[in-house]
Design a protein around this motif. Sequence first.
Motif, PDB file in Angstrom:
ATOM      1  N   GLU A 130       9.507  20.990  -3.523  1.00  0.00           N
ATOM      2  CA  GLU A 130       9.107  22.194  -4.265  1.00  0.00           C
ATOM      3  C   GLU A 130       8.991  23.438  -3.388  1.00  0.00           C
ATOM      4  O   GLU A 130       8.966  24.559  -3.882  1.00  0.00           O
ATOM      5  CB  GLU A 130       7.763  21.942  -4.970  1.00  0.00           C
ATOM      6  N   ASP A 131       8.857  23.241  -2.083  1.00  0.00           N
ATOM      7  CA  ASP A 131       8.699  24.377  -1.183  1.00  0.00           C
ATOM      8  C   ASP A 131       9.208  23.982   0.206  1.00  0.00           C
ATOM      9  O   ASP A 131       8.448  23.869   1.159  1.00  0.00           O
ATOM     10  CB  ASP A 131       7.207  24.771  -1.130  1.00  0.00           C
ATOM     11  N   PRO A 132      10.533  23.765   0.309  1.00  0.00           N
ATOM     12  CA  PRO A 132      11.091  23.121   1.505  1.00  0.00           C
ATOM     13  C   PRO A 132      10.891  23.896   2.808  1.00  0.00           C
ATOM     14  O   PRO A 132      10.945  23.293   3.875  1.00  0.00           O
ATOM     15  CB  PRO A 132      12.579  22.963   1.179  1.00  0.00           C
ATOM     16  N   TYR A 133      10.682  25.215   2.728  1.00  0.00           N
ATOM     17  CA  TYR A 133      10.563  25.974   3.976  1.00  0.00           C
ATOM     18  C   TYR A 133       9.130  26.041   4.496  1.00  0.00           C
ATOM     19  O   TYR A 133       8.901  26.370   5.652  1.00  0.00           O
ATOM     20  CB  TYR A 133      11.157  27.383   3.826  1.00  0.00           C
TER      21      TYR A 133
ATOM     22  N   PHE B 133       0.866  -1.165   0.000  1.00  0.00           N
ATOM     23  CA  PHE B 133       0.000   0.000   0.000  1.00  0.00           C
ATOM     24  C   PHE B 133       0.908   1.222   0.000  1.00  0.00           C
ATOM     25  O   PHE B 133       1.893   1.259   0.724  1.00  0.00           O
ATOM     26  CB  PHE B 133      -0.856  -0.032   1.269  1.00  0.00           C
ATOM     27  N   GLU B 134       0.606   2.193  -0.854  1.00  0.00           N
ATOM     28  CA  GLU B 134       1.445   3.388  -0.923  1.00  0.00           C
ATOM     29  C   GLU B 134       0.619   4.648  -0.972  1.00  0.00           C
ATOM     30  O   GLU B 134      -0.483   4.663  -1.524  1.00  0.00           O
ATOM     31  CB  GLU B 134       2.312   3.343  -2.187  1.00  0.00           C
ATOM     32  N   ASN B 135       1.165   5.707  -0.427  1.00  0.00           N
ATOM     33  CA  ASN B 135       0.403   6.929  -0.315  1.00  0.00           C
ATOM     34  C   ASN B 135       1.351   8.127  -0.156  1.00  0.00           C
ATOM     35  O   ASN B 135       2.380   7.994   0.487  1.00  0.00           O
ATOM     36  CB  ASN B 135      -0.437   6.824   0.958  1.00  0.00           C
ATOM     37  N   LYS B 136       0.993   9.273  -0.731  1.00  0.00           N
ATOM     38  CA  LYS B 136       1.776  10.501  -0.525  1.00  0.00           C
ATOM     39  C   LYS B 136       0.839  11.672  -0.263  1.00  0.00           C
ATOM     40  O   LYS B 136      -0.228  11.763  -0.880  1.00  0.00           O
ATOM     41  CB  LYS B 136       2.606  10.808  -1.775  1.00  0.00           C
ATOM     42  N   TYR B 137       1.223  12.522   0.644  1.00  0.00           N
ATOM     43  CA  TYR B 137       0.447  13.737   0.921  1.00  0.00           C
ATOM     44  C   TYR B 137       1.397  14.914   1.075  1.00  0.00           C
ATOM     45  O   TYR B 137       2.546  14.731   1.469  1.00  0.00           O
ATOM     46  CB  TYR B 137      -0.274  13.652   2.269  1.00  0.00           C
ATOM     47  N   ASP B 138       0.850  16.126   0.889  1.00  0.00           N
ATOM     48  CA  ASP B 138       1.581  17.338   1.265  1.00  0.00           C
ATOM     49  C   ASP B 138       0.955  17.879   2.539  1.00  0.00           C
ATOM     50  O   ASP B 138      -0.257  17.868   2.682  1.00  0.00           O
ATOM     51  CB  ASP B 138       1.431  18.433   0.196  1.00  0.00           C
ATOM     52  N   PHE B 139       1.781  18.359   3.432  1.00  0.00           N
ATOM     53  CA  PHE B 139       1.273  19.125   4.568  1.00  0.00           C
ATOM     54  C   PHE B 139       1.747  20.563   4.396  1.00  0.00           C
ATOM     55  O   PHE B 139       2.917  20.794   4.092  1.00  0.00           O
ATOM     56  CB  PHE B 139       1.812  18.563   5.894  1.00  0.00           C
ATOM     57  N   ASP B 140       0.837  21.515   4.610  1.00  0.00           N
ATOM     58  CA  ASP B 140       1.193  22.919   4.397  1.00  0.00           C
ATOM     59  C   ASP B 140       1.858  23.534   5.627  1.00  0.00           C
ATOM     60  O   ASP B 140       1.495  24.637   6.059  1.00  0.00           O
ATOM     61  CB  ASP B 140      -0.053  23.730   4.020  1.00  0.00           C
TER      62      ASP B 140
END
Lengths: 93, 238
Positions: B117-120, B4-11
């Motif tokens: 893409e937006d490391p900070y 099972f695989e999954n990716k998310y972004d957290f802001d």
Amino acid sequence: MGNSMSASFAPECTELKKTYDSCFNEWYSEKFLKGKSVENECTKEWYAYIGCVNENLKKKSIQSALDDARKEAPFESGGELVNANANANANKK
Amino acid sequence: MKLFENKYDFDYPWEQVTAANWQKYPNEVATHVVGVDVLRRELKDNGNVLVSERLLTVQQKVPRWIMMVLGGSNISYVREVSTVNLKEKSLKLRSCNLNYVNLLRVYEMVDYIPHPEDPYNKTLFSQQAQITAGGKFGKLVNTLEDWSIQRFCDNAAKGKAGFDSVLRSLWEEHWDNNSLVIKVNETVDDLGLQMSKRVTEMNAAAEAVIKESLRKFTILTDYQDLFTEAFDDAKNPH
């Protein structure tokens, strides 16, 4: 909402855990993340809490399952599986 | 074995996400995690690496047929080893269930790194799980693995929603002015009306998840013949 700090698996350890967590969370944000720490500072709170935990682990008879899991994925390797098969599969994309 | 695989972004920035990781539970959405304990914790590499071993206590809604097979309680435990590496800027979580490992073993790998893409400002979350059902139950195995994948998807979605709410409350009240992030309790009280509105939204989300899992439960009960048969096979091996 109630209390926002999580409970211990053993109810009698919950208060000790919260005291430790408070100390740890502050240390983590204020010192560790800022690269200002060479030692974990909450030792007094830690020993009080972990004593309670270890006593209750035996009572709840999850110690042997825990020992097995520790062999399979040691703390020393950051919890990575020692089994090469599993690792090969993990690296497959 | 199934993957099972999954990716998310957290802001939120990586540092903050890692701090919130320690305070992730309890939250309104992932109510199945009822306890979190630290079993071992070591600071290494001149204060740059923190390794922790935790025990998560999980109270799971388990389909009746599984309870029948296992004959047990719905409390189970998960062991997690996490590594925070300040130099690499990574947080790795490696977890495995402690109960019924011979029947069903879930090994989960979660990584949090600064978003390329937006490391900070953003954090990239990636999740992978290996799900293995024991061979003992023959025909049950595939169904069990599928059910677990489904359950895993449900909980992954819940985990994301729950973690988001924790991050939000930590960010809004505390992180900004650099004060203690530990007072989530007071944060919630302070937020008052605003928070209760949010809780209502959360509850609506949780309700949707519950409805969804109820629907799946219904699908599962349709397989009852298969389970009974497999259970009989296991009792009377050929």
